[in-house]
Enzyme design. Structure first.
Site, PDB file in Angstrom:
ATOM      1  N   ASP A 121      47.981  44.880  41.609  1.00  0.00           N
ATOM      2  CA  ASP A 121      47.556  46.010  42.894  1.00  0.00           C
ATOM      3  C   ASP A 121      48.957  46.440  42.633  1.00  0.00           C
ATOM      4  O   ASP A 121      48.873  47.509  43.638  1.00  0.00           O
ATOM      5  CB  ASP A 121      46.422  46.067  42.489  1.00  0.00           C
ATOM      6  CG  ASP A 121      46.182  44.984  43.897  1.00  0.00           C
ATOM      7  OD1 ASP A 121      47.048  44.291  44.347  1.00  0.00           O
ATOM      8  OD2 ASP A 121      44.897  45.527  44.419  1.00  0.00           O
ATOM      9  N   ASP A 168      46.871  34.300  54.092  1.00  0.00           N
ATOM     10  CA  ASP A 168      44.831  34.756  54.188  1.00  0.00           C
ATOM     11  C   ASP A 168      44.151  33.730  53.708  1.00  0.00           C
ATOM     12  O   ASP A 168      44.618  32.427  53.450  1.00  0.00           O
ATOM     13  CB  ASP A 168      45.257  35.876  52.936  1.00  0.00           C
ATOM     14  CG  ASP A 168      45.467  35.484  51.050  1.00  0.00           C
ATOM     15  OD1 ASP A 168      46.363  34.128  51.550  1.00  0.00           O
ATOM     16  OD2 ASP A 168      46.252  36.632  50.778  1.00  0.00           O
ATOM     17  N   GLU A 226      45.156  45.825  50.274  1.00  0.00           N
ATOM     18  CA  GLU A 226      45.451  46.190  49.160  1.00  0.00           C
ATOM     19  C   GLU A 226      45.830  47.050  48.798  1.00  0.00           C
ATOM     20  O   GLU A 226      45.692  47.579  50.377  1.00  0.00           O
ATOM     21  CB  GLU A 226      43.898  45.988  48.844  1.00  0.00           C
ATOM     22  CG  GLU A 226      43.400  43.761  48.847  1.00  0.00           C
ATOM     23  CD  GLU A 226      43.282  43.881  47.590  1.00  0.00           C
ATOM     24  OE1 GLU A 226      44.618  44.126  47.540  1.00  0.00           O
ATOM     25  OE2 GLU A 226      42.571  43.241  46.585  1.00  0.00           O
ATOM     26  N   HIS A 260      49.818  44.298  45.590  1.00  0.00           N
ATOM     27  CA  HIS A 260      49.482  43.320  47.058  1.00  0.00           C
ATOM     28  C   HIS A 260      49.842  42.385  47.211  1.00  0.00           C
ATOM     29  O   HIS A 260      50.749  41.392  46.834  1.00  0.00           O
ATOM     30  CB  HIS A 260      47.753  42.959  46.966  1.00  0.00           C
ATOM     31  CG  HIS A 260      47.226  41.752  46.323  1.00  0.00           C
ATOM     32  ND1 HIS A 260      46.121  41.848  45.834  1.00  0.00           N
ATOM     33  CD2 HIS A 260      47.647  40.695  45.759  1.00  0.00           C
ATOM     34  CE1 HIS A 260      45.851  40.296  45.269  1.00  0.00           C
ATOM     35  NE2 HIS A 260      47.159  40.263  45.380  1.00  0.00           N
TER      36      HIS A 260
HETATM   37  P1  PGA Z   1      49.449  34.261  41.076  1.00  0.00           P
HETATM   38  O1  PGA Z   1      48.725  35.572  42.505  1.00  0.00           O
HETATM   39  O2  PGA Z   1      50.416  33.929  42.415  1.00  0.00           O
HETATM   40  O3  PGA Z   1      47.833  33.754  41.017  1.00  0.00           O
HETATM   41  O4  PGA Z   1      49.993  35.384  40.588  1.00  0.00           O
HETATM   42  C1  PGA Z   1      49.658  36.714  43.608  1.00  0.00           C
HETATM   43  C2  PGA Z   1      48.857  37.273  43.992  1.00  0.00           C
HETATM   44  O5  PGA Z   1      47.865  37.821  43.969  1.00  0.00           O
HETATM   45  O6  PGA Z   1      49.568  37.353  45.054  1.00  0.00           O
END
Ligand code: PGA
Length: 237
Positions: free
Chosen positions: A136, A67, A143, A138
């Site tokens: 959440d 992304d 999302e 994702h």
């Molecule tokens: P993080 O993010 O590795 O910073 O915890 C993971 C994500 O949001 O996919």
């Protein structure tokens, strides 16, 4: 599915980098799906160390990132392209022409998304997809939604994601409100999936995703249907 807990973040990075290294050694032109966020940083560091020590060759590897924020370009230090260059690509012998991150500044974002999926297809799909998970549920920036979106697409980020990502910005207002993300086509069709997760605050969503109902309200839950998923978790931060 292989789901296991390790005692430290260090061990998580060791195990994850060993799995990725093994994949590259068994197929030097591996197509790696890569992720950003705090969790993979230690894994990328270990891969760079192996490369520097002459143990791992990235010269034929292709990478396709999950992304990118919409509206910021590659030179912006908040962009995921910048993150990938800094944390991995600048530190290994990869050909940057073989590294792909969606272009958040493309004139036509929908066309950029279509071209992204075409590229994944042209490379024959992803061999190993590295993933984190959001608070959440994702994966990438897919999302919670009423459907599993298959294609690479533009998404509006949830307030929870904007708040979680504000730690990388001066303040919450600066976090872009939308992003381009690979959809389930690219992620789910990866031959192998490696999810790495750390921190107590992710435990509840992780349990929901892998031991709760399969629903687009928890996007990662679709991975329960995938035949080759490894999840490594540590409470350690
Ligand atoms: P993080 O993010 O590795 O910073 O915890 C993971 C994500 O949001 O996919």
């Amino acid at each position: 599915m292989k789901f296991y807990t390790v005692e430290s973040y260090e061990k998580l990075c060791q195990d994850a980098s060993a799995i990725i290294a093994e994949q590259i050694k068994s197929k030097p032109n591996t197509v790696l799906g890569l992720a950003t966020g705090s969790t993979p940083i230690g894994t990328y560091k270990k891969l760079a160390e192996m490369n520097k020590a002459g143990e791992l060759d990235f010269s034929k590897v292709v990478t396709i990132n999950l992304d990118e924020y919409a509206g910021i370009d590659a030179s912006n230090d908040q962009s995921y392209r910048y993150f990938m260059n800094k944390n991995l690509f600048d530190n290994i012998n990869i050909d940057k022409n073989n590294t792909f991150v969606p272009n958040g500044k493309a004139e036509d974002l929908n066309k950029e998304c279509e071209a992204y999926d075409e590229r994944i297809k042209a490379y024959g799909g992803i061999d190993l997809q590295l993933l984190g998970i959001g608070h959440d549920g994702h994966i990438g920036f897919n999302e919670p939604d009423s459907v599993f979106e298959t294609k690479t697409h533009v998404v509006k980020l949830t307030d929870m994601t904007i708040k979680a990502n504000a730690r990388f910005f001066e303040n919450e207002d600066e976090v872009p409100k939308s992003a381009l993300t690979m959809g389930m086509f690219g992620i789910f069709n990866a031959k192998k999936i490696l999810m790495i997760v750390n921190g107590k605050e992710k435990k509840e969503i992780l349990e929901k995703a892998f031991f709760g109902p399969i629903t687009p309200e928890v996007p990662a839950s679709i991975l329960q249907l995938h035949g080759d998923v490894t999840v490594i978790y540590t409470e350690d931060k």
